[in-house]
Design an enzyme around this catalytic site. Structure first.
Site, PDB file in Angstrom:
ATOM      1  N   ARG A 129      16.899   5.334  18.016  1.00 56.95           N
ATOM      2  CA  ARG A 129      15.622   5.803  17.472  1.00 56.95           C
ATOM      3  C   ARG A 129      14.754   6.282  18.604  1.00 56.95           C
ATOM      4  NH1 ARG A 129      12.280   1.934  13.556  1.00 56.95           N
ATOM      5  NH2 ARG A 129      12.010   0.798  15.478  1.00 56.95           N
ATOM      6  N   THR A 187       8.867   9.243  17.855  1.00 60.61           N
ATOM      7  CA  THR A 187       8.927   9.843  16.509  1.00 60.61           C
ATOM      8  C   THR A 187       9.587   8.919  15.495  1.00 60.61           C
ATOM      9  OG1 THR A 187      11.099  10.807  16.925  1.00 60.61           O
ATOM     10  CG2 THR A 187       9.189  12.129  17.558  1.00 60.61           C
ATOM     11  N   ASP A 219      14.047  -6.750  18.539  1.00 57.98           N
ATOM     12  CA  ASP A 219      14.996  -5.654  18.779  1.00 57.98           C
ATOM     13  C   ASP A 219      16.421  -6.220  18.780  1.00 57.98           C
ATOM     14  OD1 ASP A 219      14.915  -2.677  20.550  1.00 57.98           O
ATOM     15  OD2 ASP A 219      16.768  -3.830  20.303  1.00 57.98           O
ATOM     16  N   ASP A 246      18.543  -5.437  21.989  1.00 64.64           N
ATOM     17  CA  ASP A 246      18.089  -6.190  23.157  1.00 64.64           C
ATOM     18  C   ASP A 246      18.440  -7.670  23.031  1.00 64.64           C
ATOM     19  OD1 ASP A 246      17.050  -3.948  24.338  1.00 64.64           O
ATOM     20  OD2 ASP A 246      14.968  -4.340  23.748  1.00 64.64           O
TER      21      ASP A 246
HETATM   22  C1  PRP Z   1      17.985  -0.004  15.842  1.00 61.58           C
HETATM   23  C2  PRP Z   1      18.900  -0.533  14.777  1.00 61.58           C
HETATM   24  C3  PRP Z   1      19.097   0.657  13.880  1.00 61.58           C
HETATM   25  C4  PRP Z   1      17.756   1.338  13.953  1.00 61.58           C
HETATM   26  C5  PRP Z   1      16.997   1.030  12.711  1.00 61.58           C
HETATM   27  O1  PRP Z   1      18.672   0.725  16.789  1.00 61.58           O
HETATM   28  O2  PRP Z   1      20.094  -1.044  15.280  1.00 61.58           O
HETATM   29  O3  PRP Z   1      20.138   1.522  14.304  1.00 61.58           O
HETATM   30  O4  PRP Z   1      17.081   0.802  15.097  1.00 61.58           O
HETATM   31  O5  PRP Z   1      15.813   1.724  12.667  1.00 61.58           O
HETATM   32  P1  PRP Z   1      15.512   2.868  11.586  1.00 61.58           P
HETATM   33  O6  PRP Z   1      15.923   2.316  10.259  1.00 61.58           O
HETATM   34  O7  PRP Z   1      14.031   3.050  11.702  1.00 61.58           O
HETATM   35  O8  PRP Z   1      16.280   4.083  11.970  1.00 61.58           O
HETATM   36  P2  PRP Z   1      17.957   1.294  18.113  1.00 61.58           P
HETATM   37  O9  PRP Z   1      17.464   2.662  17.893  1.00 61.58           O
HETATM   38  O10 PRP Z   1      16.951   0.283  18.587  1.00 61.58           O
HETATM   39  O11 PRP Z   1      19.160   1.442  19.131  1.00 61.58           O
HETATM   40  P3  PRP Z   1      20.011   0.312  19.882  1.00 61.58           P
HETATM   41  O12 PRP Z   1      20.854  -0.381  18.844  1.00 61.58           O
HETATM   42  O13 PRP Z   1      20.813   1.105  20.828  1.00 61.58           O
HETATM   43  O14 PRP Z   1      19.055  -0.635  20.556  1.00 61.58           O
HETATM   44  N1  URA Z   2      15.364  -1.852  15.246  1.00 62.20           N
HETATM   45  C1  URA Z   2      15.369  -3.158  15.643  1.00 62.20           C
HETATM   46  O1  URA Z   2      16.208  -3.559  16.460  1.00 62.20           O
HETATM   47  N2  URA Z   2      14.424  -3.971  15.138  1.00 62.20           N
HETATM   48  C2  URA Z   2      13.506  -3.570  14.252  1.00 62.20           C
HETATM   49  O2  URA Z   2      12.682  -4.393  13.814  1.00 62.20           O
HETATM   50  C3  URA Z   2      13.513  -2.218  13.847  1.00 62.20           C
HETATM   51  C4  URA Z   2      14.455  -1.382  14.351  1.00 62.20           C
END
Ligand code: PRP
Ligand code: URA
Length: 216
Positions: free
Chosen positions: A109, A113, A205, A208
């Site tokens: 994400r 945005t 997160d 993380d």
């Molecule tokens: C997180 C999560 C989803 C997304 C959800 O990933 O694992 O893929 O956010 O958010 P949305 O419904 O608003 O799209 P992130 O973008 O944090 O990436 P990561 O898993 O690499 O940390």
């Molecule tokens: N992605 C995450 O990892 N946590 C949230 O709460 C939303 C998006």
């Protein structure tokens, strides 16, 4: 897992084992190793429920005493973990379905945005399975899930399910509006999103917390 009364495509687990583990998963003091174990355990339980309507074919099996009728899964299943956070769900799903294929899809994400950005796609040339299970712990705005579903549909996937650990109503509505044919299975439906697009109360997160990044 019954359909949710407000969201016809949503199934929220009410199993005591899931609820117990979910509280530990949310706890900010749960360290990374335990967090990964919980992601794996809850994924198994939610995935198990998501497979309740999987198709079977009969087979004959010989016990030490006699022949009897048995069953085996007929659906060819593809697991699509969304990198990074979906990676932690793969092993549990492979325990449930050892013959499943795994195709990685990289989406993150954009923090400003909140729109998904695709950076990795390991789908084969043609859709070769009957059922695709998208694995991602978090369904927040629904942008990432919607993008993943669109990639899979363009590729030829017909039957898709989304498996999450925590979902926000905003994300459920977005996915349901664009893809009412995609059932969503989750351990929890939370209150909503904060101003940074995080699920509240959520777990923070998910990437993380699994991988020890984020400086926390
Ligand atoms: C997180 C999560 C989803 C997304 C959800 O990933 O694992 O893929 O956010 O958010 P949305 O419904 O608003 O799209 P992130 O973008 O944090 O990436 P990561 O898993 O690499 O940390
Ligand atoms: N992605 C995450 O990892 N946590 C949230 O709460 C939303 C998006």
């Amino acid at each position: 897992m019954p359909n949710h009364p407000d969201h016809p495509t949503l199934h929220v687990s009410d199993h005591p084992a899931v609820l117990h583990k979910l509280a530990l998963l949310r706890d900010a003091t749960t360290e990374h190793k335990k967090f990964r174990e919980l992601v794996r355990e809850i994924s198994w339980l939610v995935g198990y429920e998501a497979l309740a309507d999987a198709r079977l074919v009969p087979l004959t099996v010989r016990t030490p005493l006699e022949e009897t009728e048995g069953s085996k899964l007929a659906d060819r299943i593809g697991l699509v973990p969304i990198l990074r956070a979906g990676l932690g769900m793969v092993d549990a799903m492979l325990e449930l379905m050892p013959t499943a294929q795994v195709w990685h899809l990289g989406l993150f994400r954009d923090e400003r945005t909140l729109r998904p950005v695709e950076y990795y796609n390991k789908l084969p040339d043609q859709a070769t399975v009957d059922l695709c299970l998208i694995l991602d712990p978090m369904l927040a705005t629904g942008g990432s899930a919607t993008a993943a579903i669109e990639v899979l549909k363009q590729w030829g996937a017909v039957h898709i399910k989304l498996i999450n650990l925590i979902a926000a109503p905003e994300g459920v509505r977005t996915v349901a509006a664009a893809h009412p044919d995609v059932s969503i299975y989750t351990a929890a439906l939370d209150r909503g999103l904060n101003e940074r697009g995080y699920i509240m109360p959520g777990l923070g997160d998910a990437g993380d917390r699994q991988f020890g990044t984020g400086g926390g």
